[in-house]
Write an enzyme that holds these catalytic residues in place. Structure first.
Site, mmCIF file in Angstrom:
data_model
loop_
_atom_site.group_PDB
_atom_site.id
_atom_site.type_symbol
_atom_site.label_atom_id
_atom_site.label_comp_id
_atom_site.label_asym_id
_atom_site.label_seq_id
_atom_site.Cartn_x
_atom_site.Cartn_y
_atom_site.Cartn_z
ATOM 1 N N ASP A 437 1.029 -1.041 0.071
ATOM 2 C CA ASP A 437 -0.273 -0.240 0.099
ATOM 3 C C ASP A 437 0.763 0.983 0.444
ATOM 4 O OD1 ASP A 437 -2.284 1.580 0.363
ATOM 5 O OD2 ASP A 437 -1.741 2.263 2.469
ATOM 6 N N ASP A 745 -4.643 6.187 -4.607
ATOM 7 C CA ASP A 745 -4.309 7.466 -4.954
ATOM 8 C C ASP A 745 -4.805 7.455 -6.287
ATOM 9 O OD1 ASP A 745 -4.100 8.739 -2.872
ATOM 10 O OD2 ASP A 745 -1.644 7.802 -2.366
#
Length: 1184
Positions: A437, A745
């Site tokens: 992540d 993102d």
């Protein structure tokens, strides 16, 4: 904030959406049906109706065993292993005449092995009990959790202290600020008049932002202890389940029905914040609570070596059956020939005419079959009985070393590395692909205000790490005087030099120290900072010790904005139901003034709105709408008159996003009294609506007012890279590990973070798969879902084909391209039969970045790579959204960071920082893989060497089933004379030092290629064992058969030959261990030479017992072997001959075909001997 002031706050009048309201919906019709049958009688747990329901107590246990099931369950666990079942069967059969040795000599080692494993299980489970099921941070125990205390309403109409485990469903409890909730409670009221309370759920979902809970209006007036004297109610709700994000029920109170939702449910192990106390009723207890429903056992994971070990055991079983068949075949032929066709006995001394069925020439086939069964027992030593327990002991000790490694201890958070399981130690040395992540894993998840754009002017002088990488990539010159984005370099900003403020990392002399009043757009700057100080839901708290104001906010971003406003001269110091008070710098008078604002409405942020607004009235009686939100949402709401610096601001926003910063756009507008009155009436009507369309009406009303905004500027907050991330990723890539970043993102942010952390490089071409094409966007606007899906699939498939084509042109090059894919494209890859082509493309790229990915996609991508490649995968993350990925990977590593402990709890290993992954893999992973591989190979070697001497002896004795050794010699071989050296190897051996492991990450490729546990290497060790058995048996028998062994002329008899052969085997396998060890400590010397010495001590002690007990061992060492020089010289010569093939093999391999660790060891020896005048650089060490 003090309780009296909070009693005046009624946030429910300000919050607009469903976060504070419950309404009857269609789903409430299910109450009373299957799955919705729970009934709770409030404040009446002793009622007959409640007692009949028999709900569980609030006692919880997270251990694997209980006092009642420990023995049967642990025995079941042990006999799930085929080897243990085999030895149990052998122990049972050894009581029959088929057994070639006594039953006790078989049973005792089995009991020792199983007993040791059971003790180990008990110790591990006790340690597990000492760790609370969720809160790893405080290291509580299950016992302590069950005995925590809470206030419970009793029959005397007062609150008394009771232990958590004593709580029952229906109990009324009082929980104070900063206390955890003891069970799942229905919120009745709080110190706020409208029943609002703030809850921290970090332990549940990893989110650090505070959640707003709201009691029903009908119960929120119950503020005092005396209010509950006559309080009785009933709730019918859903049955216990694991869903943390839903709750449905109906409250029956005073003859009325009220809908109950998740907004009234306080979950066990969440914590009360910013509220003095709350009252609640226990709805779910113990293992019925949602948090306990979520503490399911993670998927069972076994290492590849352990799975391969099972296959080797099957091979050895096959070998056992094969040699037993050979023995029984020749035994049958020999037995049948004991009486020839003329009735003559060839072996008359065995009296075949008066024998049992075991040696009856007339029933040779039956005798051969029975001999086959005897052979299965006799050659059982080919299967290492102590292998599993030895490996488990070694793994537990390895885990202790991992947990105590101070180089993986994070002093700032006081968190060491923690291995949650010992099953996967060696798997750490086999990792081929890492899935990580971004937020909180590669970055700190600690938001800092670093830049802003106001009125088209960019402020903030510092360079972020991403900007530095970006400038380097573009070839731009960097000014060394430029202040970096580091909180330790503030000086001329109004703070003390060197002082750091969490959440604030901004530096620009133009706006700091009140200098913004001299800027051309001072009025716009003032309004910008006012929006930061007013548009939020944060609550100020005074830290009296530090004499400063702290803020409790719903997100780290929001906290950063309020702190930035404070540091730049706009300090919010007080908040009430209807007012927010600021200390702000007036740009005209240049004086600090106290300025109150009347808070009229809060239009809170949501994922669908992607914006937040407040409506306030200032002292000039102006009505102001203050808004902040994402650029895509805010741009379409700007007034046509507010276009002066839109382009400049958007350029700054784009630049901030490229620098890896999170951006928000700020705007405002002034409202007329008429417009506000008209809108407020519509808005309040929408809020008063009861029904499913309430939120839609409120959102429509909010949308009407949030128009014609005047742009002020944009903010940029940074989630900084963790220390050492770029260096760690570079080392892991040099080790041959592929790294995939899977993040939610935006693509631009992820790409630039990739550059900052060295995942992407300047000379690396990018293959980008995205659906951001005008054709696709146009179809989406038309709303034709089928056409969109078809076009999207074709586009993704075509981009994958083009990427594969580009990849083929890189054949033979040292640098391969990187693959970048967005979430939309990924969803088509995972659902439209494109997995194979995508996987082929992805695994051949140097690195992969998946953007805008959902938690489910993270897990699916991990599964795709794990199953598609068959290689070892590791996933690392820090949030609740990473749990699926961690559990799907072969190894899950959780970071115990800002987002709570959910990932750490669901992981196999927990570390505090990403950079510790380097040491975990390159040092501990490499060592553990090497140790376990050598350990397993050596186990099979020593058992083959020993077991085949039994086979050769049986062939020498006409396959009679006669064992070569005394029963207790054989029983003690694996348990006492050869087990400790191999355990010491598994715990202490190091092929190279930890410093060289880190300096030469190429060493790790031994594990990725599985060089040390490949089938050729395993079969080589088995062959080595067979060779040793041949040398031992044939040398001892041929050298001792034709000459006197003792001074008195006696030749070698059965007892002496057994000791002679056995001594040679013990010496050989222990000396082989000495040759295999790379790193000698006193412990290795002690266990290797001590095991040999213990064999002779055992022989002396056992041989001293009477012949009825010691049988063939009686005085054999004292009277025969010990005094004989032939015995000692023969043993030494056999050992040399046995080890000679291995020494020749290793010499040739080291000189002509060295493995990576051989090269490093040779260089290390040359350096330490002072003969390395030409010390080679690290990069050339492994180039051979």
């Amino acid at each position: 904030m003090a309780s009296p002031r909070r009693k005046g706050i009624r946030f429910s009048r300000l919050y607009s959406f469903s976060c504070v309201k419950s309404a009857f919906g269609d789903e409430h019709s299910q109450i009373g049906l299957k799955g919705y049958s729970r009934v709770v009688y409030f404040n009446d747990p002793d009622s007959p109706e409640q007692t009949l329901l028999r709900y569980p107590s609030n006692y919880v246990s997270t251990t694997k065993y209980t006092a009642l099931n420990f023995i049967p369950k642990s025995l079941f666990e042990q006999f799930r292993r085929v080897a243990n079942i085999y030895f149990l069967v052998v122990a049972c059969v050894s009581y029959s005449p088929l057994a070639p040795y006594s039953a006790y000599s078989v049973l005792l080692p089995l009991l020792l092995v199983i007993g040791a494993t059971i003790v180990k299980e008990a110790i591990e489970d006790w340690r597990r009990m000492k760790q609370i099921h969720l809160d790893l941070t405080n290291n509580f125990q299950d016992i302590e959790a069950n005995n925590r205390k809470v206030k419970v309403y009793d029959r005397d109409h007062g609150f008394q202290i009771a232990r958590w485990k004593r709580l029952r469903v229906g109990d009324l409890v009082k929980v104070h600020k900063d206390e955890q909730f003891p069970a799942d409670l229905l919120l009745l009221s709080s110190t706020y008049e409208d029943g609002i309370c703030y809850v921290e759920t970090t332990n549940l979902d990893g989110e650090t932002n505070l959640k707003v809970k709201h009691a029903l209006d009908v119960t929120c007036t119950l503020h005092e202890d005396d209010s509950f004297k006559h309080f009785k109610a009933v709730i019918k709700c859903e049955d216990p389940n694991e869903d943390l994000y839903s709750f449905l029920g109906t409250l029956f109170y005073n003859g009325e029905q009220y809908p109950v939702s998740l907004q009234q449910l306080l979950l066990r192990d969440s914590k009360l914040r910013n509220t003095e106390h709350v009252y609640g009723v226990v709805v779910f207890t113990g293992h019925d609570t949602k948090v306990m429903k979520n503490t399911v056992e993670p998927p069972s994971k076994r290492s590849k070596i352990e799975r391969k070990m099972d296959k080797i055991v099957y091979v050895l079983f096959s070998l056992l059956v094969f040699v037993s068949l050979i023995g029984s075949f020749f035994f049958g032929i020999t037995t049948e020939n004991d009486i020839d066709d003329d009735g003559e006995m060839t072996r008359w001394y065995l009296r075949p005419d008066q024998t049992t069925v075991f040696f009856d020439p007339n029933r040779a086939a039956v005798a051969a079959f029975l001999h086959f069964l005897t052979g299965l027992i006799l050659y059982g030593y080919l299967i290492p009985i102590s292998l599993y327990v030895s490996i488990e002991i070694v793994k537990v000790l390895q885990v202790i070393f991992i947990n105590q490694d101070m180089d993986m201890y994070h002093e700032e958070t006081d968190r060491p590395a923690t291995a949650k399981t010992s099953n996967l130690n060696e798997e750490l040395g086999l990792v081929d692909t890492i899935f990580t992540d971004k937020t909180g894993t590669l970055t700190c998840n600690s938001m800092e205000f670093v830049k802003c754009s106001i009125a088209g002017v960019a402020y903030g002088r510092g360079l972020t790490e991403v900007e530095r990488a970006l400038a380097k990539r573009r070839g731009d010159a960097l000014d060394d005087s430029e202040v970096t984005s580091s909180a330790s370099t503030q000086s001329d900003d109004g703070m003390a030099p060197g002082k750091s403020v969490k959440g604030f990392n901004f530096h620009d002399d133009r706006v700091m120290n009140g200098q913004w009043v001299n800027e051309p757009h001072a009025d716009m700057i003032q309004k910008f900072f006012r929006v930061l100080a007013l548009c939020h839901t944060a609550i100020p708290e005074v830290d009296e010790d530090a004499n400063e104001i702290l803020y409790e906010a719903e997100s780290p971003d929001e906290a950063a904005f309020v702190i930035a406003a404070r540091e730049l001269g706009f300090e919010m110091y007080e908040r009430s139901q209807s007012h927010i008070s600021l200390r702000e710098l007036d740009h005209e008078s240049h004086q600090k003034i106290h300025r109150p604002y009347e808070l009229l409405h809060v239009l809170e942020f949501s994922s669908s709105r992607r914006r937040m607004s407040v409506i306030v009235r200032n002292v000039e009686n102006q009505l102001l709408l203050l808004s902040k939100g994402s650029d895509s949402v805010m741009l379409e709401r700007l007034s046509q008159k507010s276009q002066d610096f839109v382009n400049a601001t958007m350029d700054h926003v784009k630049r901030y996003a490229e620098a890896g910063l999170r951006t928000l756009v700020l705007a405002y507008r002034e409202l007329s009294k008429e417009e506000f009155s008209s809108w407020e009436k519509e808005f309040l009507d929408a809020k008063a609506t009861v029904g499913a369309d309430r939120d839609a009406l409120i959102e429509a009303a909010a949308d009407k007012i949030e128009r014609d905004l005047i742009l002020l500027g944009a903010t940029a907050v940074e989630d900084k890279l963790q220390i050492g991330v770029p260096e760690c990723i570079e080392k892991l890539e040099n080790a041959g590990i592929k790294i995939w970043v899977i993040t939610g993102d935006k693509m631009e942010t992820a790409i630039n973070i990739g550059y900052a952390c060295s995942l992407l490089r300047e000379d690396m071409e990018q293959i980008v798969i995205t659906l951001d094409y005008p054709e696709i966007i146009e179809l989406e606007k038309k709303g034709d879902k089928e056409a969109v899906a078809k076009a999207s699939r074709e586009s993704v498939a075509n981009q994958i084909r083009q990427g594969t084509l580009l990849l083929s042109s890189y054949e033979g090059r040292s640098i391969y391209p990187a693959l970048i894919i967005d979430g939309k494209s990924l969803s088509f890859v995972l659902s439209q039969n494109l997995e194979g082509s995508f996987l082929h493309l992805a695994v051949n790229c140097a690195s992969v970045i998946c953007c805008r990915s959902t938690p489910k996609q993270k897990a699916l991508v991990t599964r795709l790579v794990k199953k598609g490649t068959g290689r070892t995968t590791l996933a690392i993350g820090d949030g609740a959204n990473d749990v699926g990925m961690l559990q799907e990977a072969d190894i899950g590593v959780g970071i115990s960071g800002v987002e709570g402990m959910q990932a750490a709890m669901s992981s196999d290993f927990a570390i505090a920082q990403f950079r510790f992954l380097e040491r975990l893999l390159l040092v501990h992973g490499h060592w553990c893989y090497r140790r376990i591989s050598m350990m397993v190979c050596y186990f099979f070697y020593k058992n083959i060497a020993f077991g085949f001497t039994l086979f050769w002896f049986e062939a020498y004795a006409s396959f009679s089933g006669q064992p070569a050794y005394n029963d207790w010699y054989m029983s003690c071989y694996n348990v006492f004379f050869t087990s400790l050296p191999v355990i010491a190897l598994g715990v202490f051996d190091q092929d190279v030092s930890p410093q060289l492991c880190l300096k030469n990450p190429e060493l790790y490729k031994e594990g990725i290629r599985n060089i040390l546990f490949s089938w050729p290497r395993i079969l080589g060790w088995i062959l080595n064992g067979i060779i040793c058995s041949v040398v031992v048996f044939f040398f001892t028998t041929s050298s001792a058969a034709q000459q006197a062994f003792r001074r008195d002329g006696h030749v070698v008899d059965y007892e002496v030959l057994g000791v002679y052969m056995y001594s040679c085997v013990v010496w050989t396998v222990n000396c082989q261990m000495a040759l295999s060890i790379n790193y000698f400590t006193w412990m290795q010397h002690f266990v290797i030479w001590g095991s040999i010495a213990f064999w002779y001590a055992f022989l002396l002690i056992y041989g001293a017992f009477p012949p009825l007990f010691s049988t063939t061992a009686y005085q054999v060492f004292v009277e025969a072997c010990g005094p004989s020089p032939f015995f000692w010289l023969g043993t030494m010569l056999v050992v040399v001959l046995c080890l000679l093939p291995y020494l020749l093999y290793r010499t040739v391999q080291t000189e002509f075909f060295p493995m990576p660790h051989d090269i490093i060891q040779k260089w290390q020896r040359e350096t330490s001997d002072g003969r390395s005048g030409k010390v080679r650089e690290k990069d050339t060490l492994l180039c051979k």
